[in-house]
Design an enzyme around this catalytic site. Structure first.
Site, short mmCIF file in Angstrom:
data_model
loop_
_atom_site.label_atom_id
_atom_site.label_comp_id
_atom_site.label_asym_id
_atom_site.label_seq_id
_atom_site.Cartn_x
_atom_site.Cartn_y
_atom_site.Cartn_z
CB CYS A 59 73.62 66.14 27.78
SG CYS A 59 72.50 67.55 27.79
CD GLU B 182 77.60 67.59 32.07
OE1 GLU B 182 77.34 66.88 33.07
OE2 GLU B 182 77.43 67.22 30.90
#
Length: 223
Positions: free
Chosen positions: A2, A105
């Site tokens: 993350c 992402e």
């Protein structure tokens, strides 16, 4: 992993999702946080428990103890954090929650990387497990916090092989409790994680790559 996420709604929106029975010492603020592109190396609103109440503090996203001579780390693996030399003290005594709307992402497609915004399919906020160096209220820019990550599963693997450890609201509250032990926290991480099937994702504008871009268009879908 993350490396970027959105924390844009009002703090009340996130706190309400934790339930009415949560005791907190947090000032009411009706203004949206408005951060659609949160990056490491910045201060982030972080929830933690002190003296039986939830507190909200701006905490540096990154962790670098005095002996660490590299760039601050931003993630810790759930599989190893509880036992590692570096993260065990944080796992034992520095558990917190980073609330968000979703995370980003990047996936390589053709000759470019395409960013995706991943969020709960029901539109509810997400509660990412975090660990950090306490006390969080001191505002230390060297020893801040890390987001705990887990292996991706189901369809999320198509985007990235790691993802933040997102907990249910009930598990998030248990994770933050000061009387929760390290072993119990491991059980919470295993049993309280929101399954991959609860998430959806969409391609978004590559402008998210620039941390100065912070508007809602950052999370808008693109074709």
């Amino acid at each position: 992993m993350c490396g970027r996420f959105a924390q844009a709604q009002t703090r009340e929106t996130y706190l309400t999702c934790l339930g009415d029975g949560v005791d907190r010492d947090i000032a009411y603020d009706p203004q949206p946080i408005g951060r659609y592109n949160v990056a490491p190396g910045t201060n982030v609103l972080l929830l933690s428990e002190r003296a039986g109440q939830l507190h909200l503090d701006p905490v540096f996203w990154g962790y670098a103890p005095g002996w660490w001579k590299k760039q601050p780390l931003i993630n810790a693996r759930v599989e190893t954090a509880a036992a590692s030399r570096m993260f065990k003290p944080l796992w034992q005594h520095g558990r917190a929650i980073c609330f968000a709307d979703g995370w980003f992402e990047w996936k390589k497609e053709s000759d470019k990387k395409q960013p995706y915004f991943i969020h709960r399919a029901d539109g509810q906020p997400i509660f990412m497990a975090a660990i950090g160096s306490t006390p969080f209220e001191r505002g230390d820019n060297a020893q801040g916090f890390l987001i705990v990550t887990a292996a991706a599963d189901a369809g999320l693997v198509d985007i990235h092989d790691r993802r933040p450890l997102v907990l249910s609201p009930e598990a998030a509250c248990a994770w933050m409790r000061q009387d929760t032990g390290g072993k119990e926290a491991q059980d919470i991480a295993h049993c309280g994680a929101v399954p991959a099937g609860e998430f959806t994702w969409r391609p978004v504008n590559r402008a998210v790559g620039n941390i100065h871009n912070q508007g809602p268009e950052i999370i808008a879908p693109v074709t």
